[in-house]
Design an enzyme around this catalytic site. Structure first.
Site, short mmCIF file in Angstrom:
data_model
loop_
_atom_site.label_atom_id
_atom_site.label_comp_id
_atom_site.label_asym_id
_atom_site.label_seq_id
_atom_site.Cartn_x
_atom_site.Cartn_y
_atom_site.Cartn_z
N LYS A 46 -6.26 55.70 24.99
CA LYS A 46 -5.70 54.56 25.72
C LYS A 46 -5.27 53.45 24.76
O LYS A 46 -4.17 52.92 24.86
CB LYS A 46 -6.73 53.99 26.73
CG LYS A 46 -7.21 55.00 27.76
CD LYS A 46 -8.17 54.40 28.77
CE LYS A 46 -9.47 53.88 28.20
NZ LYS A 46 -10.36 54.94 27.66
N ARG A 73 -12.42 50.00 36.17
CA ARG A 73 -13.34 51.08 35.82
C ARG A 73 -14.28 51.45 36.95
O ARG A 73 -15.11 52.33 36.78
CB ARG A 73 -14.18 50.60 34.64
CG ARG A 73 -13.90 51.38 33.36
CD ARG A 73 -14.71 50.76 32.27
NE ARG A 73 -14.90 51.64 31.18
CZ ARG A 73 -14.24 51.58 30.03
NH1 ARG A 73 -13.30 50.67 29.86
NH2 ARG A 73 -14.52 52.41 29.07
N ARG A 104 -14.23 58.58 14.67
CA ARG A 104 -13.93 57.15 14.55
C ARG A 104 -15.18 56.37 14.16
O ARG A 104 -15.11 55.40 13.40
CB ARG A 104 -13.37 56.60 15.88
CG ARG A 104 -12.96 55.14 15.76
CD ARG A 104 -12.34 54.60 17.02
NE ARG A 104 -13.28 54.60 18.11
CZ ARG A 104 -12.95 54.26 19.37
NH1 ARG A 104 -11.71 53.94 19.66
NH2 ARG A 104 -13.86 54.27 20.31
N ARG A 122 -18.01 50.46 15.46
CA ARG A 122 -18.33 50.30 16.89
C ARG A 122 -19.68 50.91 17.17
O ARG A 122 -19.91 52.10 16.93
CB ARG A 122 -17.23 50.94 17.75
CG ARG A 122 -16.17 49.94 18.16
CD ARG A 122 -15.10 50.53 19.01
NE ARG A 122 -15.56 50.97 20.32
CZ ARG A 122 -14.75 51.22 21.34
NH1 ARG A 122 -13.44 51.04 21.20
NH2 ARG A 122 -15.23 51.64 22.50
N ARG A 160 -21.36 57.32 27.75
CA ARG A 160 -20.09 56.71 28.17
C ARG A 160 -19.29 57.67 29.05
O ARG A 160 -18.69 57.26 30.05
CB ARG A 160 -19.27 56.31 26.93
CG ARG A 160 -19.88 55.15 26.17
CD ARG A 160 -19.37 55.08 24.74
NE ARG A 160 -17.95 54.81 24.64
CZ ARG A 160 -17.25 54.93 23.50
NH1 ARG A 160 -17.87 55.29 22.39
NH2 ARG A 160 -15.97 54.67 23.49
#
Ligand code: AP5
Length: 193
Positions: free
Chosen positions: A14, A89, A128, A134, A146
């Site tokens: 996204k 969401r 990542r 993060r 998640r």
């Protein structure tokens, strides 16, 4: 105005595709994840409240993110349209967004839903996590939490907009260029409709 939701599970691309889409279509990018991370970086009370939930891979309360989006809409009256990334969401967020847009005589034009296998999502996010810093990318357990939140709460967003025939699935695996072209093709179709 053209208002687009770029939808998909964590790691579906996204953010990557949003950057390109806003550049091409001149839309205002509204990413609730980015706004929340900025709040955390600035150590605001909202950021402190959100951090522990985000670190566990859980969603932040609806009223918090809906308030953020309300302010962002109010602060951008000249926008040519909005690209919503990571919002809505939940079903409640979808209904709130529809109301906020209707108050401005606007609506969502299309929901583009990126489709990526779970195995690929986990691979991308672990990769990542090696460099992003993060805290929600650091281990597979949090990444899986998640994805579970996505299945339990966020898939309802697609159900909500499917009733209005606004959801288009787009294959989210392949090169970034290929996926971008597929997204643009769908946007052009909706703009022409
Ligand atoms: P948020 O920031 O929205 O994160 P997310 O949805 O988990 O999505 P990501 O940013 O991880 O992935 P993405 O789909 O944007 O993919 P990206 O392009 O980055 O939310 C974080 C947290 O904030 C939530 O868990 C929640 O706690 C809270 N939150 C946010 N919004 C909320 C809301 N509305 N309500 C409640 N809570 C909320 O790509 C991922 C990786 O893949 C990158 O490394 C990228 O380089 C790579 N990649 C991208 N495309 C490709 C490709 N085609 N091939 C190979 N690799 C690719």
């Amino acid at each position: 105005m053209f208002n687009l939701i770029l939808f998909g599970p964590p790691g579906s691309g996204k953010g990557t595709q949003s950057e390109r889409l806003i550049a091409l279509y001149g839309l205002k990018h509204l990413s609730t994840g980015d706004i929340l991370r900025a709040e955390i970086a600035n150590k605001t009370s909202l950021g402190l409240e959100a951090k522990s939930l985000m670190d566990r891979g859980e969603l932040v309360p609806d009223e918090v993110v809906i308030g953020m989006i309300r302010s962002a809409l109010d602060n951008n009256p000249q926008a040519k349209g909005f690209l919503f990334d990571g919002f809505p969401r939940t079903k409640a967020q979808s209904e709130a967004l529809d109301k906020l847009l209707a108050q401005r005589n606007e609506a969502i034009n299309v929901v583009l839903a990126l489709e990526v296998s779970e195995e690929e999502l986990i691979k991308r996010l672990l990769n990542r996590g090696l460099t992003s810093g993060r805290t929600d990318d650091v281990n597979e357990g949090i990444i899986r939490a998640r994805i579970t939140e996505y299945h339990n709460k966020t898939s309802a967003v697609a159900d909500h907009y499917r009733v209005f025939d606004k959801v288009v699935g787009v294959k989210g695996e392949g090169s970034v260029d290929e996926i971008f072209s597929a997204l643009c093709e769908e946007i052009e179709k909706r703009k022409a409709a």
